[in-house]
Design a protein around this motif. Structure first.
Motif, PDB file in Angstrom:
ATOM      1  N   GLN A 105      -6.562   5.270  11.532  1.00  0.00           N
ATOM      2  CA  GLN A 105      -5.676   4.122  11.285  1.00  0.00           C
ATOM      3  C   GLN A 105      -5.893   3.026  12.321  1.00  0.00           C
ATOM      4  N   ASP A 106      -6.136   3.418  13.568  1.00  0.00           N
ATOM      5  CA  ASP A 106      -6.373   2.415  14.614  1.00  0.00           C
ATOM      6  C   ASP A 106      -7.614   1.581  14.298  1.00  0.00           C
ATOM      7  N   THR A 107      -8.626   2.224  13.733  1.00  0.00           N
ATOM      8  CA  THR A 107      -9.826   1.486  13.312  1.00  0.00           C
ATOM      9  C   THR A 107      -9.459   0.467  12.238  1.00  0.00           C
ATOM     10  N   LEU A 108      -8.667   0.913  11.266  1.00  0.00           N
ATOM     11  CA  LEU A 108      -8.222   0.001  10.209  1.00  0.00           C
ATOM     12  C   LEU A 108      -7.232  -1.037  10.738  1.00  0.00           C
ATOM     13  N   ASN A 109      -6.380  -0.629  11.673  1.00  0.00           N
ATOM     14  CA  ASN A 109      -5.377  -1.546  12.243  1.00  0.00           C
ATOM     15  C   ASN A 109      -6.028  -2.721  12.963  1.00  0.00           C
ATOM     16  N   ALA A 110      -7.216  -2.513  13.494  1.00  0.00           N
ATOM     17  CA  ALA A 110      -7.908  -3.589  14.212  1.00  0.00           C
ATOM     18  C   ALA A 110      -8.162  -4.789  13.306  1.00  0.00           C
ATOM     19  N   ARG A 111      -8.228  -4.542  11.997  1.00  0.00           N
ATOM     20  CA  ARG A 111      -8.458  -5.629  11.033  1.00  0.00           C
ATOM     21  C   ARG A 111      -7.190  -6.079  10.322  1.00  0.00           C
ATOM     22  N   PRO A 141      -3.157  -7.556  10.262  1.00  0.00           N
ATOM     23  CA  PRO A 141      -2.223  -8.325  11.080  1.00  0.00           C
ATOM     24  C   PRO A 141      -1.219  -7.351  11.728  1.00  0.00           C
ATOM     25  N   GLU A 142      -0.650  -7.732  12.835  1.00  0.00           N
ATOM     26  CA  GLU A 142       0.232  -6.841  13.596  1.00  0.00           C
ATOM     27  C   GLU A 142       1.361  -6.268  12.746  1.00  0.00           C
ATOM     28  N   TYR A 143       1.968  -7.071  11.884  1.00  0.00           N
ATOM     29  CA  TYR A 143       3.087  -6.607  11.069  1.00  0.00           C
ATOM     30  C   TYR A 143       2.674  -5.581  10.010  1.00  0.00           C
ATOM     31  N   ASP A 144       1.385  -5.437   9.769  1.00  0.00           N
ATOM     32  CA  ASP A 144       0.880  -4.542   8.735  1.00  0.00           C
ATOM     33  C   ASP A 144       0.210  -3.287   9.309  1.00  0.00           C
ATOM     34  N   ARG A 145       0.275  -3.097  10.606  1.00  0.00           N
ATOM     35  CA  ARG A 145      -0.378  -1.954  11.240  1.00  0.00           C
ATOM     36  C   ARG A 145       0.424  -0.675  10.998  1.00  0.00           C
ATOM     37  N   ILE A 146      -0.297   0.422  10.894  1.00  0.00           N
ATOM     38  CA  ILE A 146       0.306   1.709  10.549  1.00  0.00           C
ATOM     39  C   ILE A 146       0.217   2.658  11.741  1.00  0.00           C
ATOM     40  N   THR A 147       1.360   3.269  12.053  1.00  0.00           N
ATOM     41  CA  THR A 147       1.392   4.322  13.061  1.00  0.00           C
ATOM     42  C   THR A 147       1.672   5.635  12.349  1.00  0.00           C
ATOM     43  N   VAL A 148       0.701   6.520  12.398  1.00  0.00           N
ATOM     44  CA  VAL A 148       0.834   7.843  11.796  1.00  0.00           C
ATOM     45  C   VAL A 148       1.377   8.816  12.837  1.00  0.00           C
ATOM     46  N   TRP A 149       0.888   8.685  14.069  1.00  0.00           N
ATOM     47  CA  TRP A 149       1.248   9.651  15.109  1.00  0.00           C
ATOM     48  C   TRP A 149       1.092   9.008  16.474  1.00  0.00           C
TER      49      TRP A 149
END
Length: 194
Positions: A85-91, A93-101
């Motif tokens: 997810q962090d790899t995907l989160n890099a692309r 926007p901040e409001y759309d980032r996912i925290t799984v764990w």
């Protein structure tokens, strides 16, 4: 709780694993790379998990305690998922980032003995329980520590009329909680009274 299970639900008591050694808990800390909170340490010394009876554990919702091995395996899986997810989160926007764990989250109570779709973790940073869910279910409003959660469960067993989370009962020699009865259990389930 263990005394209550021993006297009232011997099948559920027999499903509790033996307590973990200090060496095993220290090894888990090394594996996870974080310090295990004192309440989880104490619980692990008392019982290192719950194998469950007929697919259900001894906690509300028929949830079960994870073994130390299960904790380590699931923790690694979740961190791997977060790295993806962090790899995907890099692309994103901040409001759309996912925290799984988060690294401070230690899984302790899955949905069932063999079901990891959701459950409770102890946040080693705050000491509070949180909920994980593969389906993004809400975390709820309660802010329990492991100790207050287990005390509440013990109170529900001693005074079932006051139970708020779930209703305890027995199917033969097993503790079974009313919220997740299957059709076979429903006919045999005897709610606790008192």
């Amino acid at each position: 709780m263990t005394r209550w299970l021993q006297g009232n639900a011997p099948d559920s008591h027999a499903a509790l694993r033996a307590g973990a050694s200090l060496a095993a808990i220290t090894a888990l800390e090394g594996d996870l790379g974080i310090r295990i909170p004192a309440d989880l340490r104490a619980l692990s010394r008392l019982t290192a998990g719950d194998k469950g009876v007929d697919g259900g554990g001894c906690l509300p919702g028929n949830q079960a305690l994870m073994s130390l091995h299960e904790v380590a395996d699931f923790y690694r899986e979740q961190l791997d998922s977060q790295a993806h997810q962090d790899t995907l989160n890099a692309r994103r926007p901040e409001y759309d980032r996912i925290t799984v764990w988060k690294p401070a989250w230690i899984p302790v109570v899955p949905y069932g003995p063999a079901d990891r779709t959701s459950g409770l973790y102890v946040d080693a940073a705050t000491g509070y329980l949180g909920r994980w869910s593969r389906y993004n279910e809400g975390s709820g409003d309660e802010r329990d520590t492991l100790v207050t959660y287990l005390e509440d469960v013990a109170d529900m067993l001693e005074a079932p009329a006051l139970a708020t989370r779930d209703k305890p009962g027995l199917v033969g020699g097993a503790l079974v909680w009313g919220s997740r009865l299957d059709s076979v259990q429903e006919e045999r389930w005897q709610p606790l009274t008192g």
